[in-house]
Design an enzyme around this catalytic site. Structure first.
Site, PDB file in Angstrom:
ATOM      1  CG  HIS A  64      -0.443  -0.008   2.580  1.00 43.21           C
ATOM      2  ND1 HIS A  64      -0.049  -0.707   3.435  1.00 43.21           N
ATOM      3  CD2 HIS A  64       0.018   1.411   3.220  1.00 43.21           C
ATOM      4  CE1 HIS A  64       0.528  -0.260   4.593  1.00 43.21           C
ATOM      5  NE2 HIS A  64       0.599   1.111   4.392  1.00 43.21           N
ATOM      6  CG  ASP A 108      -0.286  -4.012   2.712  1.00 44.09           C
ATOM      7  OD1 ASP A 108       0.179  -3.660   1.486  1.00 44.09           O
ATOM      8  OD2 ASP A 108      -0.386  -3.435   3.754  1.00 44.09           O
ATOM      9  N   GLY A 207       3.456   6.238   9.475  1.00 43.05           N
ATOM     10  CA  GLY A 207       4.955   6.171   9.088  1.00 43.05           C
ATOM     11  C   GLY A 207       5.688   5.009   9.174  1.00 43.05           C
ATOM     12  CB  SER A 209       3.049   1.477   6.229  1.00 43.58           C
ATOM     13  OG  SER A 209       1.514   1.759   7.217  1.00 43.58           O
ATOM     14  N   GLY A 210       4.980  -1.121   6.227  1.00 43.94           N
ATOM     15  CA  GLY A 210       6.214  -1.514   5.380  1.00 43.94           C
ATOM     16  C   GLY A 210       7.438  -2.143   6.263  1.00 43.94           C
TER      17      GLY A 210
END
Length: 262
Positions: A64, A108, A207, A209-210
């Site tokens: 995303h 995701d 911030g 995410s990932g």
């Protein structure tokens, strides 16, 4: 973790920000020793996200995250200060897992091919991936890290330094019940819920995410999404579990074997 899918320009462990009531950043954590998490990648593009270096020229993050035309910063501790350890490398290609669904938050996970190989040293190293996509048992303690928000409703003030927090895995049955996500979205076998307790808030946030979900020093998941406010006991962070299907896809995409231990 909080709502992590739609990452804003805040960084915190491994989450992005999701539309509406989903979020991602480090809540209840602590600053780590500088460069002690050498696999962490700071991603700057249309959004700010976290990621992990899995091969000198490949980073694993969340699908995303919108990073087109962006760059990867490795070897960072401070988000803003100049550091001799930092390596800035442009992103050559974003490769999302086939079938990724933003609405369902399914699959995701994304690979980033870098324009050149990172220089491996004490501040920049590859993180091990699991040898198999075995599930995580409820009660398992893991950790997440990032430069995301450390307080809810402080979107203009992400952490300047890398922070980390311990989170505990929660069963999918509980995570899907009416007190939690109520199947909106459905927490599938490809996802892992993990958070803190009613007394102790522990979560990723905007911030983050990932970023990597690390269990027993191996990357077992990718920070995906959560509820707002971050750290809410009824909205634990949700991470993409690195299953066998994802491991097979990663190996096929990047070529060669993966590092499975330090």
């Amino acid at each position: 973790m909080g709502v992590f899918l739609t990452l804003s320009t805040s960084a915190a462990i491994v989450l992005l920000i999701i539309p509406g009531d989903l979020c991602v950043d480090i809540i209840g954590g602590h600053e780590v020793a500088p460069h002690s998490r050498p696999f962490m990648a700071m991603l700057e593009g249309e959004e700010f996200c976290g990621g992990a270096l899995i091969k000198p020229n490949w980073v694993l993050t969340a699908a995303h995250c919108n990073l087109e035309g962006g760059r990867v910063i490795l070897g960072a501790h401070s988000r803003t200060k100049r550091e001799k350890e930092k390596q800035v490398i442009e992103i050559a290609k974003e490769i999302r897992y086939p079938g990724y669904s933003d609405r369902k938050k399914e699959h995701d996970i994304m690979l980033l091919k870098l324009t050149k190989r990172a220089k491996i040293n004490n501040a920049v190293k590859v993180i091990p991936l699991p040898t198999s996509g075995k599930d995580l048992k409820p009660g398992t303690t893991c950790r997440v890290a990032g430069w995301g928000e450390t307080e809810n409703y402080m979107k203009k003030f992400p952490s300047d330094t890398l922070k980390e927090v311990n989170v505990t895995v929660i069963s999918r049955t509980i995570c899907n019940d009416k007190k939690h996500y109520n199947y909106n979205p459905r927490i599938t076998k490809n996802m892992i819920c993990a958070g803190g307790s009613k007394r102790e808030k522990a979560d990723s946030c905007e911030g983050d995410s990932g970023g990597p979900l690390i269990c027993n020093n191996v990357m077992k998941g990718v920070t995906s999404f959560g509820k707002s406010p971050c750290g809410s006991p009824n909205g634990p962070g949700v991470y993409t579990l690195i299953t066998n299907q994802y491991l097979k896809w990663i190996r096929k995409t990047i070529g060669g074997d993966l590092q499975t231990e330090y």
